[in-house]
Design a protein around this motif. Structure first.
Motif: not given
Ligand SMILES: [Mn+2]
Length: 199
Positions: A145-163
């Motif tokens: 990864y590069e410094p400044g990298a952003k991440f998300i982990l989420h369970s299927d209770g979160l429904n987002i159209p454009a992660v």
């Protein structure tokens, strides 16, 4: 409820809310930073309520106990603690600050995306199914990864159209969590997400 974890190498924000009408959440998570690494896990117990909680919290506890170990061992331990329990899906993310690498392993529907400032996404394909204590092979991969990298982990209770664009279009973790807030209102399922940035 929410929890944050931070040091000079990482900032992480975790948010969790249980399914409407339930007192226990069937998802569990862990975020922990040391000077050498950051570890994050999200588990979704099958079903909801007490038996879901029993499975996912057993995973959280075993990762809490063995957080210094590598992801290969942690995913195998997570499976072991599910013997005679209902089962769960899980994702484990561990970043090593010295090498700017991270190791990821998952089984089931916990989603993960990492976005590096140069525009590169890392988005491991989900492994179908769940863990229930039966012997199985786990896929474990290490990436840079590069410094400044952003991440998300989420369970299927979160429904987002454009992660993916979520990580790209928002500068700070606070901006991302503000943007996610309206998606936490439907409460059709237990919901957990962890968003963070590596420095
Ligand atoms: Mn779920």
């Amino acid at each position: 409820m929410y929890q944050t974890e931070q040091n000079s190498h990482v900032y992480a924000y975790a948010y969790q809310i249980q399914k409407e009408g339930k007192t226990l959440c069937g998802d569990s998570f862990l975020i922990k930073a040391t000077e050498e690494y950051f570890i994050c896990a999200v588990a979704d117990g099958l079903g909801s309520g007490e038996r879901a909680y029993e499975s996912s919290s057993a995973i959280k506890e075993v990762i809490e106990e063995y957080h210094a170990e590598d992801v290969e061992l942690l995913i195998a331990k997570s499976n072991e603690v599910l013997k005679n329990k209902r089962g769960a899906t899980v994702a484990i993310f561990k970043a090593y600050f010295g090498q700017n690498t991270f190791t990821f392993s998952s089984v089931g529907n916990i989603r993960f995306v990492l976005y590096s400032p140069s525009g590169k996404y890392i988005y491991p394909l989900p492994v179908l199914g769940y863990m229930s204590g039966k012997p199985q092979k786990f896929s474990v991969h290490t990436y840079s990864y590069e410094p400044g990298a952003k991440f998300i982990l989420h369970s299927d209770g979160l429904n987002i159209p454009a992660v993916k664009s979520l990580l790209k279009d928002h500068q700070t973790i606070e901006d991302i969590s503000n943007h996610l807030e309206p998606y936490t209102k439907s409460r059709q399922d237990d919901l957990t997400y962890v968003v963070g940035q590596l420095f």
